[in-house]
Design a protein around this motif. Structure first.
Motif, PDB file in Angstrom:
ATOM      1  N   GLY A  97       1.003  -1.090   0.811  1.00 19.76           N
ATOM      2  CA  GLY A  97      -0.258  -0.427  -0.152  1.00 19.76           C
ATOM      3  C   GLY A  97       0.931   1.256  -0.230  1.00 19.76           C
ATOM      4  N   LEU A  98       0.141   2.687  -0.238  1.00 20.99           N
ATOM      5  CA  LEU A  98       1.090   3.459  -0.409  1.00 20.99           C
ATOM      6  C   LEU A  98       1.948   3.663   0.993  1.00 20.99           C
ATOM      7  CD1 LEU A  98      -2.207   5.901  -1.440  1.00 20.99           C
ATOM      8  CD2 LEU A  98      -0.030   5.183  -2.663  1.00 20.99           C
ATOM      9  N   GLY A  99       2.502   4.327   0.751  1.00 19.89           N
ATOM     10  CA  GLY A  99       3.522   4.820   2.544  1.00 19.89           C
ATOM     11  C   GLY A  99       4.122   3.787   3.135  1.00 19.89           C
ATOM     12  N   THR A 100       4.136   2.655   2.395  1.00 18.51           N
ATOM     13  CA  THR A 100       4.905   1.411   3.187  1.00 18.51           C
ATOM     14  C   THR A 100       6.352   1.903   2.501  1.00 18.51           C
ATOM     15  OG1 THR A 100       4.350   0.216   1.493  1.00 18.51           O
ATOM     16  CG2 THR A 100       3.336   0.031   3.047  1.00 18.51           C
TER      17      THR A 100
ATOM     18  N   HIS B 142       6.813   0.762  -0.942  1.00 15.16           N
ATOM     19  CA  HIS B 142       6.514   1.453  -1.452  1.00 15.16           C
ATOM     20  C   HIS B 142       7.131   2.579  -2.063  1.00 15.16           C
ATOM     21  CE1 HIS B 142       3.622   5.856  -2.946  1.00 15.16           C
ATOM     22  NE2 HIS B 142       4.182   5.217  -3.925  1.00 15.16           N
ATOM     23  N   LEU B 143       7.445   3.116  -1.217  1.00 10.70           N
ATOM     24  CA  LEU B 143       8.463   4.187  -1.318  1.00 10.70           C
ATOM     25  C   LEU B 143      10.053   4.241  -1.783  1.00 10.70           C
ATOM     26  CD1 LEU B 143       7.604   5.879   2.624  1.00 10.70           C
ATOM     27  CD2 LEU B 143       6.606   6.494  -0.020  1.00 10.70           C
ATOM     28  N   CYS B 144      10.609   2.490  -1.290  1.00 11.10           N
ATOM     29  CA  CYS B 144      11.906   2.485  -1.803  1.00 11.10           C
ATOM     30  C   CYS B 144      11.609   2.532  -3.306  1.00 11.10           C
ATOM     31  CB  CYS B 144      12.268   1.313  -1.569  1.00 11.10           C
ATOM     32  SG  CYS B 144      12.817   0.932   0.433  1.00 11.10           S
ATOM     33  N   MET B 145      10.770   1.831  -4.131  1.00 11.81           N
ATOM     34  CA  MET B 145      10.209   2.284  -5.524  1.00 11.81           C
ATOM     35  C   MET B 145      10.282   3.277  -6.241  1.00 11.81           C
ATOM     36  SD  MET B 145      10.521  -0.123  -8.280  1.00 11.81           S
ATOM     37  CE  MET B 145      10.480  -1.701  -7.253  1.00 11.81           C
ATOM     38  N   GLU B 146       9.782   4.654  -5.275  1.00 15.64           N
ATOM     39  CA  GLU B 146       9.727   5.743  -5.705  1.00 15.64           C
ATOM     40  C   GLU B 146      10.696   5.914  -5.765  1.00 15.64           C
ATOM     41  OE1 GLU B 146       6.970   7.427  -7.431  1.00 15.64           O
ATOM     42  OE2 GLU B 146       5.401   5.632  -6.698  1.00 15.64           O
ATOM     43  N   LEU B 147      12.187   5.721  -4.574  1.00 19.96           N
ATOM     44  CA  LEU B 147      13.033   6.642  -4.603  1.00 19.96           C
ATOM     45  C   LEU B 147      13.900   5.696  -6.210  1.00 19.96           C
ATOM     46  CD1 LEU B 147      14.924   8.315  -3.571  1.00 19.96           C
ATOM     47  CD2 LEU B 147      15.308   6.708  -2.022  1.00 19.96           C
ATOM     48  N   LEU B 148      13.698   4.932  -6.297  1.00 25.33           N
ATOM     49  CA  LEU B 148      14.197   4.180  -7.368  1.00 25.33           C
ATOM     50  C   LEU B 148      14.683   4.909  -8.965  1.00 25.33           C
ATOM     51  CD1 LEU B 148      16.518   1.744  -8.102  1.00 25.33           C
ATOM     52  CD2 LEU B 148      13.988   0.472  -8.541  1.00 25.33           C
ATOM     53  N   MET B 149      12.084   4.773  -9.116  1.00 19.40           N
ATOM     54  CA  MET B 149      12.321   5.179  -9.984  1.00 19.40           C
ATOM     55  C   MET B 149      12.779   7.021 -10.436  1.00 19.40           C
ATOM     56  SD  MET B 149       8.866   3.432 -10.794  1.00 19.40           S
ATOM     57  CE  MET B 149       7.458   4.419  -9.876  1.00 19.40           C
TER      58      MET B 149
ATOM     59  N   PHE C   4      10.159  -4.808  -3.399  1.00 17.68           N
ATOM     60  CA  PHE C   4      10.781  -4.358  -2.813  1.00 17.68           C
ATOM     61  C   PHE C   4      10.231  -5.201  -0.754  1.00 17.68           C
ATOM     62  CE2 PHE C   4      12.570  -0.675  -4.660  1.00 17.68           C
ATOM     63  CZ  PHE C   4      13.978  -0.664  -4.262  1.00 17.68           C
ATOM     64  N   LEU C   5      10.776  -5.899  -0.420  1.00 19.40           N
ATOM     65  CA  LEU C   5      11.117  -7.046   0.603  1.00 19.40           C
ATOM     66  C   LEU C   5      12.037  -6.505   1.771  1.00 19.40           C
ATOM     67  CD1 LEU C   5      10.006 -10.405  -1.474  1.00 19.40           C
ATOM     68  CD2 LEU C   5       8.273  -8.682  -0.276  1.00 19.40           C
TER      69      LEU C   5
ATOM     70  N   ALA D 118       9.708  13.902   1.302  1.00 19.42           N
ATOM     71  CA  ALA D 118       9.207  15.197   1.540  1.00 19.42           C
ATOM     72  C   ALA D 118       9.461  15.732   0.120  1.00 19.42           C
ATOM     73  CB  ALA D 118       9.278  16.405   2.337  1.00 19.42           C
ATOM     74  N   GLY D 119      10.463  15.673  -0.046  1.00 21.48           N
ATOM     75  CA  GLY D 119      11.766  16.650  -1.368  1.00 21.48           C
ATOM     76  C   GLY D 119      11.092  15.237  -2.568  1.00 21.48           C
ATOM     77  N   LEU D 120      10.954  13.911  -2.621  1.00 21.56           N
ATOM     78  CA  LEU D 120      10.442  13.034  -3.049  1.00 21.56           C
ATOM     79  C   LEU D 120       8.497  12.873  -3.585  1.00 21.56           C
ATOM     80  CD1 LEU D 120      10.910  10.126  -4.776  1.00 21.56           C
ATOM     81  CD2 LEU D 120      10.134   9.037  -3.784  1.00 21.56           C
ATOM     82  N   LEU D 121       7.575  13.491  -2.300  1.00 22.23           N
ATOM     83  CA  LEU D 121       6.573  12.700  -2.220  1.00 22.23           C
ATOM     84  C   LEU D 121       6.173  14.289  -3.032  1.00 22.23           C
ATOM     85  CD1 LEU D 121       6.248   9.978   0.122  1.00 22.23           C
ATOM     86  CD2 LEU D 121       5.952   9.935  -2.107  1.00 22.23           C
ATOM     87  N   LYS D 122       6.102  15.470  -2.760  1.00 23.87           N
ATOM     88  CA  LYS D 122       5.081  16.409  -2.357  1.00 23.87           C
ATOM     89  C   LYS D 122       5.052  16.809  -3.617  1.00 23.87           C
ATOM     90  CE  LYS D 122       5.801  19.191   2.046  1.00 23.87           C
ATOM     91  NZ  LYS D 122       7.387  20.009   2.351  1.00 23.87           N
ATOM     92  N   GLY D 123       3.440  17.008  -4.302  1.00 23.43           N
ATOM     93  CA  GLY D 123       2.771  17.570  -5.658  1.00 23.43           C
ATOM     94  C   GLY D 123       3.158  16.539  -6.605  1.00 23.43           C
TER      95      GLY D 123
END
Length: 347
Positions: free
Chosen positions: A181-184, A187-194, A225-226, A334-339
């Motif tokens: 789910g969102l915010g796990t 999830h966040l590790c993959m957003e940072l990788l992308m 990510f596990l 914050a730098g990754l998620l905002k907006g």
């Protein structure tokens, strides 16, 4: 206890029947004195806490790492303080339900919160929260840090991070990744990788890690990510390939696992950490008592071994250090998620 003490005093006098009244009086006095002494000793060991049970609230489901942390610490705290420590799961709404219960509890030291660092990102997913993720909690101390690993289904024709990135760039938006789910962290590790590599993957959120992991193992979803210990266990079965860890430096006991930074994703560093908190306004003596005890427990070999079994390296800290790390964690995300348009607010 008083009755048992009196009985022991009666028997301690041997068989002589002389002066039974005096013996009873002496036994009663010794019993009262012994009970009073034990009460003072127990109170001294508890410090500013009274004799009521302590709840450790966990805003996640049983079996998650914050839950494991609470259940590992509870019996040790019980033995040290002579108080019942009861683990209470209050899962739901990405951790909001349990955190709200902790934030609104009396700040008397009889309610604690075992939580994971990702809940600091809740303001980026929810417009309205019934608490402030930092200001409404009292930091007690860090417990430990884990590590996550980037994995792919064994059928995906890639053998390392570079090949995965090339494969994904040639197929923007086609590869799918799973998360609970969102915010796990998943999830966040993959957003940072992308964000760091420019690849585009499709997010498939689940309502828990079990379903997400099952679909990666079966190939319904290609990437995830596990937690590193989970990833290594499944890799041993040959169903997934482990490509790299999220920490900037290699972490024991998996020193053979390269980091994503080593594999070309420069500066990639995600530290999944876990900590104990209390409601806002806990008195300094209560915080100090818990922090000192937590640091003592985390230095013990048996506690280190129990936490290592759930993928954590112990990380004792003073409360001020937990505050600093929590603030830095918020700034990182914050730098990754905002907006970001693909990370819509949940409510």
């Amino acid at each position: 206890m008083e009755d048992k003490t009196i009985g022991a005093a009666h028997g301690a006098g041997g068989d002589a029947p002389a002066e039974p009244g005096r013996r009873r009086a002496l036994g009663w006095a010794l019993g009262v004195a012994g009970t009073a002494w034990l009460g003072r000793a127990g109170a001294a060991s508890r410090g500013p806490l009274d004799d009521r049970p302590v709840r450790i609230l966990v805003p996640q489901t049983p079996g998650t790492t914050p839950d494991s942390v609470a259940r590992i610490l509870a019996p040790h705290l019980n033995r040290e303080l002579g108080l019942p420590f009861v683990v209470e799961n209050r899962a739901g709404a990405s951790g909001i339900i349990g955190m709200e219960a902790a934030a609104k509890a009396p700040p008397d030291g009889h309610t604690l919160l075992s939580n994971v660092s990702t809940t600091l990102t809740l303001p980026y997913f929810y417009d309205k929260l019934p608490f402030d993720v930092l200001a409404d909690f009292t930091p007690i101390g860090l417990v430990g840090s884990g590590n996550f690993a980037l994995v792919v289904h064994q059928g995906l024709p890639v053998a390392d991070v570079a090949q995965l990135l090339a494969y994904a760039k040639a197929r923007p938006g086609q590869l799918r990744y799973a998360s609970p789910g969102l915010g796990t962290h998943h999830h966040l590790c993959m957003e940072l990788l992308m964000a760091k590599t420019g690849i585009q993957l499709q997010h498939i959120p689940y309502k828990g890690s079990a379903g997400a992991t099952t679909d990666v193992l079966s190939g319904q979803v290609e990437v995830m990510f596990l937690p590193v210990q989970v990833a290594m266990n499944h890799a041993a079965s040959g169903r997934i390939k482990v490509l790299g860890g999220t920490r900037l430096q290699r972490q024991p006991p998996y020193m053979d696992l390269p980091t994503l930074d080593e594999r070309g994703v420069a500066g990639y560093d995600v530290d999944p950490w876990y900590a104990l908190w209390g409601p806002q306004g806990m008195a300094a003596p209560v915080v100090q008592r818990y922090n000192a005890l937590l640091q003592t427990l985390l230095s013990r070999a048996d506690v280190k071994q129990e936490l290592a079994a759930v993928g954590l390296a112990t990380r004792p800290s003073p409360p001020a250090e937990l505050t600093r790390i929590a603030q830095a964690e918020q700034q990182l995300w914050a730098g990754l998620l905002k907006g970001k348009p693909n990370l819509a607010k949940a409510g």
